[in-house]
Scaffold this motif. Structure first.
Motif, PDB file in Angstrom:
ATOM      1  N   ASP A  47      61.197  61.532  25.419  1.00 40.43           N
ATOM      2  CA  ASP A  47      61.636  62.456  24.372  1.00 40.43           C
ATOM      3  C   ASP A  47      61.903  63.812  25.034  1.00 40.43           C
ATOM      4  O   ASP A  47      60.978  64.467  25.511  1.00 40.43           O
ATOM      5  CB  ASP A  47      60.558  62.573  23.300  1.00 40.43           C
ATOM      6  CG  ASP A  47      61.007  63.351  22.070  1.00 40.43           C
ATOM      7  OD1 ASP A  47      61.894  64.226  22.215  1.00 40.43           O
ATOM      8  OD2 ASP A  47      60.463  63.112  20.976  1.00 40.43           O
ATOM      9  N   LYS A  48      63.159  64.209  25.043  1.00 40.59           N
ATOM     10  CA  LYS A  48      63.536  65.430  25.761  1.00 40.59           C
ATOM     11  C   LYS A  48      63.062  66.709  25.070  1.00 40.59           C
ATOM     12  O   LYS A  48      63.227  67.803  25.606  1.00 40.59           O
ATOM     13  CB  LYS A  48      65.045  65.435  25.984  1.00 40.59           C
ATOM     14  CG  LYS A  48      65.485  64.335  26.945  1.00 40.59           C
ATOM     15  CD  LYS A  48      66.992  64.227  27.069  1.00 40.59           C
ATOM     16  CE  LYS A  48      67.355  63.225  28.168  1.00 40.59           C
ATOM     17  NZ  LYS A  48      66.738  61.891  27.970  1.00 40.59           N
ATOM     18  N   ARG A  49      62.487  66.573  23.891  1.00 40.77           N
ATOM     19  CA  ARG A  49      61.907  67.726  23.216  1.00 40.77           C
ATOM     20  C   ARG A  49      60.542  68.096  23.800  1.00 40.77           C
ATOM     21  O   ARG A  49      60.032  69.199  23.546  1.00 40.77           O
ATOM     22  CB  ARG A  49      61.759  67.440  21.712  1.00 40.77           C
ATOM     23  CG  ARG A  49      63.086  67.217  21.008  1.00 40.77           C
ATOM     24  CD  ARG A  49      62.894  66.766  19.574  1.00 40.77           C
ATOM     25  NE  ARG A  49      62.236  65.455  19.494  1.00 40.77           N
ATOM     26  CZ  ARG A  49      62.096  64.762  18.373  1.00 40.77           C
ATOM     27  NH1 ARG A  49      62.584  65.231  17.233  1.00 40.77           N
ATOM     28  NH2 ARG A  49      61.481  63.587  18.370  1.00 40.77           N
ATOM     29  N   ALA A  50      59.944  67.190  24.584  1.00 44.20           N
ATOM     30  CA  ALA A  50      58.597  67.412  25.127  1.00 44.20           C
ATOM     31  C   ALA A  50      58.679  68.343  26.340  1.00 44.20           C
ATOM     32  O   ALA A  50      58.345  67.965  27.467  1.00 44.20           O
ATOM     33  CB  ALA A  50      57.958  66.082  25.500  1.00 44.20           C
ATOM     34  N   GLN A  51      59.079  69.565  26.077  1.00 48.03           N
ATOM     35  CA  GLN A  51      59.255  70.530  27.164  1.00 48.03           C
ATOM     36  C   GLN A  51      57.919  71.232  27.474  1.00 48.03           C
ATOM     37  O   GLN A  51      57.819  72.459  27.479  1.00 48.03           O
ATOM     38  CB  GLN A  51      60.332  71.556  26.776  1.00 48.03           C
ATOM     39  CG  GLN A  51      61.693  70.910  26.531  1.00 48.03           C
ATOM     40  CD  GLN A  51      62.729  71.900  26.041  1.00 48.03           C
ATOM     41  OE1 GLN A  51      63.430  72.540  26.819  1.00 48.03           O
ATOM     42  NE2 GLN A  51      62.806  72.042  24.723  1.00 48.03           N
ATOM     43  N   PHE A  52      56.895  70.417  27.728  1.00 48.94           N
ATOM     44  CA  PHE A  52      55.569  70.961  27.967  1.00 48.94           C
ATOM     45  C   PHE A  52      55.450  71.473  29.396  1.00 48.94           C
ATOM     46  O   PHE A  52      55.925  70.844  30.346  1.00 48.94           O
ATOM     47  CB  PHE A  52      54.492  69.899  27.696  1.00 48.94           C
ATOM     48  CG  PHE A  52      54.420  69.469  26.268  1.00 48.94           C
ATOM     49  CD1 PHE A  52      53.971  70.340  25.286  1.00 48.94           C
ATOM     50  CD2 PHE A  52      54.820  68.197  25.877  1.00 48.94           C
ATOM     51  CE1 PHE A  52      53.907  69.965  23.959  1.00 48.94           C
ATOM     52  CE2 PHE A  52      54.750  67.798  24.559  1.00 48.94           C
ATOM     53  CZ  PHE A  52      54.305  68.691  23.600  1.00 48.94           C
ATOM     54  N   TYR A  53      54.789  72.618  29.517  1.00 48.20           N
ATOM     55  CA  TYR A  53      54.486  73.155  30.838  1.00 48.20           C
ATOM     56  C   TYR A  53      53.021  72.842  31.117  1.00 48.20           C
ATOM     57  O   TYR A  53      52.124  73.308  30.409  1.00 48.20           O
ATOM     58  CB  TYR A  53      54.729  74.665  30.890  1.00 48.20           C
ATOM     59  CG  TYR A  53      54.567  75.213  32.282  1.00 48.20           C
ATOM     60  CD1 TYR A  53      55.576  75.048  33.231  1.00 48.20           C
ATOM     61  CD2 TYR A  53      53.391  75.848  32.665  1.00 48.20           C
ATOM     62  CE1 TYR A  53      55.422  75.524  34.527  1.00 48.20           C
ATOM     63  CE2 TYR A  53      53.229  76.328  33.957  1.00 48.20           C
ATOM     64  CZ  TYR A  53      54.245  76.159  34.875  1.00 48.20           C
ATOM     65  OH  TYR A  53      54.090  76.628  36.167  1.00 48.20           O
ATOM     66  N   THR A  54      52.786  72.012  32.140  1.00 44.03           N
ATOM     67  CA  THR A  54      51.436  71.509  32.402  1.00 44.03           C
ATOM     68  C   THR A  54      50.844  72.018  33.709  1.00 44.03           C
ATOM     69  O   THR A  54      49.639  71.828  33.938  1.00 44.03           O
ATOM     70  CB  THR A  54      51.443  69.968  32.426  1.00 44.03           C
ATOM     71  OG1 THR A  54      52.324  69.517  33.474  1.00 44.03           O
ATOM     72  CG2 THR A  54      51.926  69.411  31.094  1.00 44.03           C
TER      73      THR A  54
END
Length: 519
Positions: free
Chosen positions: A336-343
């Motif tokens: 899902d390209k909306r999961a632009q999480f910075y981890t």
């Protein structure tokens, strides 16, 4: 810097900043005086240009006022969407669902909204048919000013909507009582009826969809606000309006909007290009200095470096609770390209609200162009955002339609609702709204799915609190998140926290106001 010619003239903002006091010390004091303009009304409103300057003053208050930043805080920190490292302005009491009428944080949106309403009231009073005729306006000049007036009434309706949604029964200043220090209080259901009436009345006077200058409302913005109100009508009035939500969603959809192909384009520095999807935006430009706009959303995301956000190092202001990444198939954009999480350097779980590395962050808001190129900073700070904030975009309208159908509204159908949801997911999974990747089936399309899909699509877009209230999940024990109610595992809280109280200072100053129950 934006070069689009579809924008309110920048010089208008410059003039207005010289003559308008953008921030007021007290809401009640605001209502006891006209806007602080160095010109008298007769001089200010002696030309079409003068009316446009005053129109721009209201828009500039959406930009330079504290409105957007503190409204975002109210809508997101009070939910699973964000925890605050800074406790900026008392944001910590939002996430704990522990505010009171004396909490400084609750006054910000209240005062900002009423300040804008005061400016609107003055414009409305100075643009009646009788006054325009007395000042010699006729023909196309009079028609232009009447359209400005309709837009001002829309902006006032929008601010009243914010007050209705957040505070329930706010004071009700209008052009009829402009200058009165103690406006009457209006009940939530009555305010709903007023806003509904205003929006329907001004519809014919607004520009046709997608024909107005960027950032100025048109008929589609009118319909979008009505559709959002109707979806939440049972909360506001005790009466459902799901069929109306479908009707006004269809009006927007039929106006020719389309989803942009890439989710990652939505919150970039050149997102003024998103004319296919954006219905109404609050506009920002890095020449115009403000710390209350979308630079907060880009720089505030914890841990995100300048090489990604396009401006400077992170302010480490906010992160997600672990419940939000859990809504996605992975914590990266591989599915899902909306999961632009910075981890990087971030822990998944929030063990301590004030620890900036507890909780994943996101790089959703980036002050770069679609092609990844840098945007020149036309200021002395180097970290002012060009990212416009979409108040309404088509994906919300699709999900409103689908939810209203699921809730029993008439005038729509499940097949169409499923198609709209799958277009959103096609964009999310394949950068193509027509893709079948990410598709769900009719049996998957439930109310709980819609709520989760809204979280995936609209995280950090100032909608979460309103959605959770509508689903009776903000205060109840039916859904818990980290530190809800002030404990790590989360807990239910008093239902009074579905609303914010009238600030104590205004209660003391205005004898016509009564506090909501429980505060």
């Amino acid at each position: 810097m934006k070069t689009s010619n579809k924008t309110i003239n920048k010089w208008v903002f410059t003039v207005i900043l010289l003559v308008i006091t953008a921030n007021f010390n007290s809401c009640t004091d605001d209502l006891n005086k006209l806007p602080q303009n160095t010109l008298t009304n007769d001089k200010q409103y002696n030309s079409v240009e003068g009316y446009k300057q005053s129109l721009a003053s209201v828009y500039s208050n959406l930009v330079y006022n504290t409105f957007l930043r503190f409204y975002w805080s109210m809508q997101e920190y009070s939910t699973d969407m964000a925890v605050s490292t800074w406790n900026d302005g008392g944001d910590g009491i939002y996430h704990e669902l522990a505010w009171s009428a004396d909490s400084p944080a609750i006054t910000n949106v209240y005062n900002a909204s009423l300040s804008i309403i005061t400016l609107c009231n003055n414009f409305i009073k100075e643009s009646t048919d009788d006054i325009l005729a007395a000042r010699g306006f006729s023909g196309s000049d009079a028609d232009t000013i009447k359209q400005y007036r309709a837009e001002i009434r829309y902006l006032r309706a929008y601010c009243f909507y914010i007050l209705m949604d957040a505070y329930g029964n706010p004071p009700f200043p209008t052009e009829a009582n402009l200058g009165t220090s103690s406006p009457e209080q209006i009940q939530r259901a009555d305010l709903f009826a007023f806003i509904e009436s205003e929006l329907k009345d001004i519809e014919p006077m607004l520009a046709d969809p997608r024909t107005n200058e960027r950032g100025r409302p048109d008929k589609a913005a009118d319909w979008a606000l009505l559709s959002r109100m109707y979806l939440n009508a049972e909360v506001y009035t005790g009466q459902e309006h799901y069929s109306d939500a479908i009707t006004y969603s269809k009006k927007v959809i039929d106006a020719g909007y389309q989803l942009e192909t890439h989710y990652s384009w939505l919150m970039l520095g050149d997102n003024y290009l998103n004319t296919n999807e954006f219905i109404w935006t609050i506009n920002f430009n890095n020449t115009d200095i403000t710390w209350y706009g979308t630079n907060f959303l880009s720089l505030g995301a914890a841990g995100v470096p300048a090489s990604i956000n396009g401006m400077s190092g992170s302010w480490n202001a906010f992160r997600f609770t672990q419940q939000i990444p859990a809504l996605f198939p992975t914590s990266d954009t591989s599915i899902d390209k909306r999961a632009q999480f910075y981890t990087n350097g971030q822990n998944l779980e929030v063990n301590n609200i004030s620890t900036s590395t507890d909780g994943y962050s996101a790089y959703k808001y980036r002050n770069v162009n679609r092609d990844g190129s840098a945007i020149t900073q036309n200021n002395n700070y180097g970290n002012i955002a060009d990212i416009d904030f979409p108040v309404f975009r088509l994906a919300e309208i699709y999900l409103t339609y689908a939810e209203a159908v699921l809730r029993g509204g008439t005038g729509g159908d499940m097949s169409t609702a499923l198609n709209y949801v799958n277009q959103i997911r096609g964009r999310a999974y394949a950068n193509d709204p027509n893709s079948t990747e990410g598709n769900i089936t009719a049996s998957d399309l439930t109310l709980d799915f819609i709520l989760d899909e809204k979280a995936r699509e609209f995280y950090w877009e100032a909608q979460r609190r309103t959605d959770l209230v509508r689903y009776d999940k903000l205060t109840s024990g039916s859904y818990l998140w980290a530190w809800k109610g002030g404990i790590k595992e989360g807990r239910a809280v008093d239902d009074k926290y579905n609303l914010f109280p009238i600030p104590t200072a205004d209660l003391l100053a205005n004898p016509n106001l009564k506090q909501i129950d429980g505060f």
